[in-house]
Design an enzyme around this catalytic site. Structure first.
Site, short mmCIF file in Angstrom:
data_model
loop_
_atom_site.label_atom_id
_atom_site.label_comp_id
_atom_site.label_asym_id
_atom_site.label_seq_id
_atom_site.Cartn_x
_atom_site.Cartn_y
_atom_site.Cartn_z
N HIS A 195 0.81 -1.21 0.00
CA HIS A 195 0.00 0.00 0.00
C HIS A 195 0.85 1.27 0.00
O HIS A 195 0.29 2.37 0.08
CB HIS A 195 -0.95 0.00 1.20
N GLY A 227 8.35 2.44 8.88
CA GLY A 227 8.92 3.04 7.69
C GLY A 227 7.92 3.25 6.57
O GLY A 227 8.03 4.21 5.81
N THR A 269 8.59 1.66 15.24
CA THR A 269 9.32 0.41 15.00
C THR A 269 10.82 0.67 15.11
O THR A 269 11.27 1.81 15.03
CB THR A 269 9.03 -0.16 13.60
N LYS A 281 14.73 11.12 2.42
CA LYS A 281 14.07 10.48 1.29
C LYS A 281 12.65 10.08 1.67
O LYS A 281 12.44 9.33 2.61
CB LYS A 281 14.87 9.26 0.83
N GLU A 324 23.23 1.97 1.77
CA GLU A 324 22.59 0.99 0.90
C GLU A 324 23.24 -0.39 1.00
O GLU A 324 22.88 -1.31 0.25
CB GLU A 324 22.64 1.47 -0.56
N HIS A 378 21.31 -3.71 0.52
CA HIS A 378 19.99 -3.40 -0.01
C HIS A 378 19.78 -3.89 -1.44
O HIS A 378 18.63 -4.06 -1.85
CB HIS A 378 19.73 -1.90 0.07
#
Length: 430
Positions: A75, A105, A130, A142, A244, A247
């Site tokens: 979502h 997040g 969290t 971001k 990152e 990731h």
């Protein structure tokens, strides 16, 4: 609440951390003197904290409105942002309103993007619930949502006015989400702050039973790690790319798992794959690979691609990693953050990235999946959740990347809550 000033080039905001400090959170919100407070939460967090927080805000700060969205990464789309913005405007939001992102997040990104777009930018406050949100996502400017091509591909850079974190919220989290957060902590230690490795190795608990003091230390170290690489790179396009680490494969595993692997767990497994890639390219030794696997296991995540995750889908998503374009990589390569040792990041020129043959990365993925076997890798049942929104996907994602008519944006229902009350034609077009 203990206050740390987060500074990234010309961007600066306070991060306030405490335990059992709900009254302090509301007092800080009241100090903003907003015309209204737009509290954005998923349906789980709304049930746990939404009514209590909005009632307290109404009493101590001013009128508040609880805007909810459905739970899960699926979502986190432009459709959800648009629906919430319509609700906010229908309830009288104006340029003096404050968006309060209450959750993990996913909610932080949805609310952050909405705040950046309403009236071309209104104030944003993060109230993370969290581990991943407290020590990672709220520290980034971001604000992004997903598309059918992958994670976090549509968004903006937008600064909160402050972060208000109460570790008491972590007590309602299921083990799955604590482990997810610890995956990001291990990343910070391995890639940025190796000095914390010894203490962290002794502090990690596979059973996720962390006391408040340990959790505050973990969060404080993560704040410092983030500052180390973003103080001169607020958009995370140079030194900040170190964040990152893990990731590239982690996002692919997370996306392909259809909700079984939480974000931080995917990153944890992704780091073990990155370490093995670095070893095969001749940059690291077997000891670094072993260290990765030991720390990931100590955090409660099996250091292998779960056997139930379709590796064909993982390999499909690898080609759509969001770091594409930072390097002029040869065909058939993808840029990755790699280490030669703890805290030693490999560079191509000034960029903390290395072009990696996709064929090699795919081979490492396959071998890791075979090693995962019946243990299930990083997966845990999403149904085990008893606390706030997880930071990983919770529902189906497209089987393959690309423009799919029935992709997440099309499939996501409108957030729950009353529809806008203003007539469609009322008021000037923003």
């Amino acid at each position: 609440m203990q206050t740390t000033r987060i500074a990234m080039e010309d961007a600066s905001f306070p991060y306030r951390l405490g335990t059992d400090c709900a009254e302090d959170v509301v007092a800080r919100l009241a100090a903003l003197e907003a015309s209204s407070y737009l509290v954005v939460a998923d349906t789980t967090v709304a049930e746990l904290y939404g009514a209590a927080l909005t009632a307290h805000i109404d009493k101590e700060a001013g009128p508040s409105h609880l805007l909810t969205h459905e739970v899960g990464e699926v979502h986190k789309t432009l459709a959800t942002v648009s629906a919430l913005a319509e609700q906010a405007l229908g309830r009288g939001a104006d340029r003096r309103s404050v968006v309060v992102a209450l959750g993990g997040g996913v909610t932080g990104n949805i609310a952050g993007l909405m705040a950046s777009l309403l009236f071309r930018g209104i104030r944003l406050v993060h109230v993370p619930t969290t581990v991943v949100a407290m020590l990672d996502s709220v520290l980034s400017l971001k604000q992004a949502v997903n598309t059918t091509f992958g994670k976090n591909l549509a968004g903006t850079f937008y600064q909160p006015v402050e972060v208000l974190a109460d570790t008491a919220a972590l007590r309602t989290l299921p083990p799955r989400e604590i482990r997810s957060g610890m995956g990001e902590v291990v990343k910070n230690a391995l890639a940025i702050r190796p000095a914390m490795l010894d203490r962290l190795a002794g502090a990690l608990r596979p059973d996720t039973r962390y006391d408040d003091e340990t959790m505050r230390w973990i969060i404080a170290e993560s704040l410092a790690a983030k500052a180390d690489v973003t103080s001169g790179d607020k958009h995370e396009r140079r030194s900040g790319l170190v964040l990152e680490y893990g990731h590239t494969a982690g996002h692919a595993i997370e996306h392909a798992s259809r909700g079984a692997v939480a974000h931080g767990a995917g990153v944890a497994v992704g780091m073990t794959l990155a370490a093995e890639v670095s070893r095969r390219l001749g940059h690291a030794d077997a000891g670094l690979v072993a260290l990765h696997r030991e720390l990931v296991a100590a955090a409660g995540v099996e250091p292998a691609v779960p056997d139930h995750v379709d590796t064909a889908l993982v390999k499909n998503w690898l080609a759509y990693d969001n770091k594409r374009g930072y390097l002029d990589s040869p065909p058939g390569h993808t840029p990755m953050v790699l280490l030669s040792a703890p805290g030693e990041v490999l560079h191509t020129g000034t960029m903390p990235l290395v072009p990696v043959p996709l064929a090699l990365l795919e081979e490492v993925v396959d071998e890791s999946a075979a090693r995962g076997g019946a243990g299930g890798g990083a997966a845990e049942p999403a149904a085990a959740r008893t606390g706030p929104v997880p930071d990983g996907p919770e529902a189906a994602v497209p089987a393959t990347p690309g423009p799919v008519p029935a992709g997440p944006a099309a499939a996501a229902p409108l957030p729950s809550g009353p529809a806008p009350t203003a007539p469609a034609a009322a008021g000037p077009v923003p």
